[in-house]
Write a protein that holds these residues in place. Structure first.
Motif, short mmCIF file in Angstrom:
data_model
loop_
_atom_site.label_atom_id
_atom_site.label_comp_id
_atom_site.label_asym_id
_atom_site.label_seq_id
_atom_site.Cartn_x
_atom_site.Cartn_y
_atom_site.Cartn_z
N ALA A 147 64.15 66.83 33.20
CA ALA A 147 63.89 66.25 34.51
C ALA A 147 63.03 67.16 35.38
O ALA A 147 62.23 66.67 36.19
CB ALA A 147 65.21 65.95 35.23
N ASP A 148 63.15 68.48 35.20
CA ASP A 148 62.36 69.40 36.01
C ASP A 148 60.87 69.19 35.77
O ASP A 148 60.08 69.11 36.71
CB ASP A 148 62.73 70.85 35.69
CG ASP A 148 64.18 71.15 36.00
OD1 ASP A 148 65.05 70.49 35.40
OD2 ASP A 148 64.45 72.02 36.83
N GLY A 149 60.47 69.12 34.52
CA GLY A 149 59.07 68.91 34.20
C GLY A 149 58.58 67.53 34.59
O GLY A 149 57.44 67.36 35.02
N LEU A 150 59.44 66.53 34.46
CA LEU A 150 59.05 65.17 34.81
C LEU A 150 58.89 64.99 36.31
O LEU A 150 58.22 64.06 36.76
CB LEU A 150 60.09 64.17 34.28
CG LEU A 150 60.32 64.18 32.76
CD1 LEU A 150 61.32 63.10 32.37
CD2 LEU A 150 59.02 64.00 32.00
N SER A 151 59.51 65.87 37.08
CA SER A 151 59.42 65.76 38.54
C SER A 151 58.44 66.78 39.11
O SER A 151 58.48 67.10 40.30
CB SER A 151 60.80 65.96 39.17
OG SER A 151 61.28 67.27 38.91
N ALA A 152 57.59 67.34 38.25
CA ALA A 152 56.65 68.37 38.70
C ALA A 152 55.67 67.82 39.73
O ALA A 152 55.59 66.60 39.94
CB ALA A 152 55.89 68.94 37.51
N LEU A 153 54.91 68.70 40.34
CA LEU A 153 54.02 68.39 41.46
C LEU A 153 54.83 67.94 42.66
O LEU A 153 54.88 66.76 43.01
CB LEU A 153 52.97 67.34 41.09
CG LEU A 153 51.90 67.75 40.09
CD1 LEU A 153 50.84 66.67 39.97
CD2 LEU A 153 51.26 69.07 40.44
N THR A 154 55.47 68.89 43.28
CA THR A 154 56.26 68.62 44.48
C THR A 154 55.37 68.62 45.71
O THR A 154 54.24 69.10 45.68
CB THR A 154 57.35 69.69 44.64
OG1 THR A 154 56.73 70.98 44.71
CG2 THR A 154 58.31 69.66 43.47
N TRP A 155 55.91 68.10 46.81
CA TRP A 155 55.15 68.04 48.06
C TRP A 155 54.81 69.44 48.56
O TRP A 155 53.71 69.68 49.06
CB TRP A 155 55.94 67.28 49.13
CG TRP A 155 56.03 65.82 48.87
CD1 TRP A 155 57.01 65.15 48.19
CD2 TRP A 155 55.07 64.82 49.26
NE1 TRP A 155 56.74 63.80 48.15
CE2 TRP A 155 55.56 63.58 48.80
CE3 TRP A 155 53.87 64.87 49.96
CZ2 TRP A 155 54.88 62.38 49.02
CZ3 TRP A 155 53.18 63.68 50.18
CH2 TRP A 155 53.68 62.46 49.71
N THR A 156 55.75 70.34 48.44
CA THR A 156 55.51 71.71 48.92
C THR A 156 56.42 72.67 48.17
O THR A 156 57.51 72.28 47.75
CB THR A 156 55.76 71.82 50.44
OG1 THR A 156 55.49 73.15 50.87
CG2 THR A 156 57.18 71.46 50.80
#
Length: 381
Positions: A147-156
Motif C-alpha cells: 500500500a505504501d508504494g501504491l499511495s506514492a506521490l503525496t501532496w506534501t
C-alpha cells in the motif's frame, strides 16, 4: 509580477485545493521546479496568476541531467521565461550523467534541496499531476509493491530522505546574481557535530509540495495551449525503453480505451484513499513498536541502538499488518539500506517462532534471535 490572465477552471481548482489542504501558506518563498514541459509550465503560470492573492515570493529552479543534446538549450529557454516573468532563476547541471531514472530522480531532489537551503526557500513545488500518480501506482503495482508504494506521490512531505553532506555553498562568479549556477562544496572532514545538526535542522523545514495531484496531464496540456505557453518537448518522454513511458504511452491508453475512460482519475483517487490508510497504519505501528521496546527505553521516542529487545507478547497481540510495519520501521533505523520484503518477513516470523530460533544475518551483519519471551536483535560476532 505576472501579467493578468483570464481566470480559468484550473485557477479556481488550484485556489480551492490550496485553501482546503493548506499546503502552500501565503507569504512564503516558493522554489518551483520547472523542466519546460507542459506540467511544470502549467504549474508556474498558475502560481504566478495566484500570486497576488497569496503573496508568495516565487523562483524557478531547473535541473539539467544532460541526457539530451538540447538540454542546454532547454535550460536557456526556461531561464528566458523566468526573466520575462521577472522572477529569480537557478540552474543545477549534473556533473555526471545519471545512468537510470532512479539515479536521475535522486540527483534532482538533491539539487533542488541544495538550492532551497542556499537561498532560503522552505517549499519546493513540483508539477506532478493525477496522471503521474496513476502511472506511479501502476508502476509500483507491477513491481509488487504494498500500500505504501501504491499511495506514492503525496501532496506534501518533508525532504528528509536525502541526507546532503553540505554546509558551505559557493556561487558562480556572478556573486549574488540569482541566475548564476549553484554548486555544493562537499567538505565533511571539517564539519563538527553542531554543523551537521544545523544542516538537519534546516532541512527539516524544507517541504516538497505537489499541488496539481487532482489535475490530469491532458488538462495541463490544454491550459498551456489556451495560455499560449511555449512548451519545450522532452524527446526522452517518447523513449519506450523507460518503463514509465510505456505505462504512459501504451498501458494507460489501453485501460482508458477498453476498461475505463477515466482510468487516470480513478487510479489517482485510489492512491489518495490508500495514503490516508497508510498514514494511520504507520502511526499505529509506531506506537506498537514503542510499547514493545519500552523495557529498554525510558524515553517514549525510542532511539534505536543495537542490541534491541522486543516484547513478543505485546507484538503477538497486534494484527499481522501492524507487526510487519513495526518490524519494517525498526529495520529502517538499523539497516544500511531500505529493508526488503524478505528481511521484514524474517524478523516478523520470530514473533511466533519457537525459543532459540534465529535469522541469518541482515544486511550490515545484524541477526535476530528468540530468547523467550523476547526477540533480541544484535550484531553477529
Amino acid at each position: 509580477m505576472a501579467e493578468s490572465s483570464n481566470w480559468t477552471h484550473l485557477h479556481a481548482q488550484l485556489h480551492r485545493t490550496l485553501l482546503h489542504r493548506q499546503i502552500l501558506p501565503s507569504n512564503q518563498r516558493l522554489l518551483v521546479a520547472v523542466s519546460g514541459g507542459q506540467d511544470s509550465l502549467c504549474l508556474i503560470k498558475l502560481l504566478l496568476d495566484l500570486q497576488p492573492k497569496w503573496r508568495w515570493n516565487l523562483a524557478i529552479a531547473h535541473c539539467d541531467h544532460r541526457w539530451r543534446s538540447d538540454s542546454e538549450a532547454s535550460a536557456n529557454h526556461v531561464e528566458q521565461l523566468a526573466k520575462n516573468w521577472g522572477i529569480s532563476y537557478y540552474l543545477e547541471t549534473a556533473s555526471d550523467i545519471p545512468k537510470t531514472e532512479a539515479a536521475a530522480r535522486h540527483w534532482r531532489y538533491q539539487a533542488l534541496t541544495e538550492i532551497a537551503i542556499a537561498h532560503n526557500y522552505p517549499y519546493i513545488v513540483t508539477g506532478h499531476t493525477a496522471s503521474d500518480r496513476a502511472e506511479t501506482l501502476l508502476y509500483n503495482l507491477i513491481r509488487g509493491s504494498g500500500a505504501d508504494g501504491l499511495s506514492a506521490l503525496t501532496w506534501t512531505r518533508p525532504l528528509l530522505d536525502f541526507r546532503l553532506p553540505i554546509l558551505h555553498f559557493r556561487l558562480g562568479n556572478s556573486g549574488e546574481n540569482p541566475n548564476s549556477q549553484i554548486s555544493a562544496d562537499f567538505r565533511l572532514e571539517n564539519q563538527d557535530e553542531n554543523s551537521q545538526s544545523k544542516i538537519q535542522n534546516l532541512k527539516s523545514k524544507i517541504y516538497l509540495v505537489r499541488p496539481l495531484l487532482e489535475i490530469t496531464r491532458s488538462q495541463t496540456g490544454l491550459f498551456c495551449q489556451e495560455q499560449k505557453l511555449p512548451i519545450w518537448e522532452d524527446s526522452t518522454n517518447q523513449d519506450l525503453q523507460y518503463t514509465r513511458n510505456r505505462i504512459r504511452s501504451e498501458l494507460l491508453p489501453y485501460l482508458e480505451t477498453h476498461f475505463n475512460p477515466k482510468a487516470q482519475q480513478a487510479l489517482a483517487q485510489t492512491a489518495e484513499l490508500l495514503r490516508a490508510d497508510v498514514e494511520y497504519l504507520e502511526l499505529t505501528a509506531s506506537d506498537l513498536l514503542q510499547r514493545a521496546m519500552s523495557s529498554i527505553a525510558d524515553n517514549p521516542q525510542v532511539n534505536v541502538q543495537l542490541p534491541v529487545k522486543l516484547n513478543r507478547r505485546i507484538l503477538r497481540e497486534a494484527p499481522l499488518a501492524l507487526q510487519r510495519r513495526a518490524m519494517r520501521q525498526l529495520l529502517q533505523q538499523i539497516l544500511p539500506s531500505a529493508p526488503s520484503f524478505e528481511s521484514v518477513e524474517k524478523l516478523t516470523t520470530l514473533i511466533v517462532a519457537p525459543n532459540r530460533s534465529q535469522t541469518d544475518p541482515f544486511p550490515g551483519g545484524a541477526i535476530g534471535r528468540v530468547e523467550h519471551p523476547s526477540i533480541i536483535l544484535d550484531l553477529k560476532f
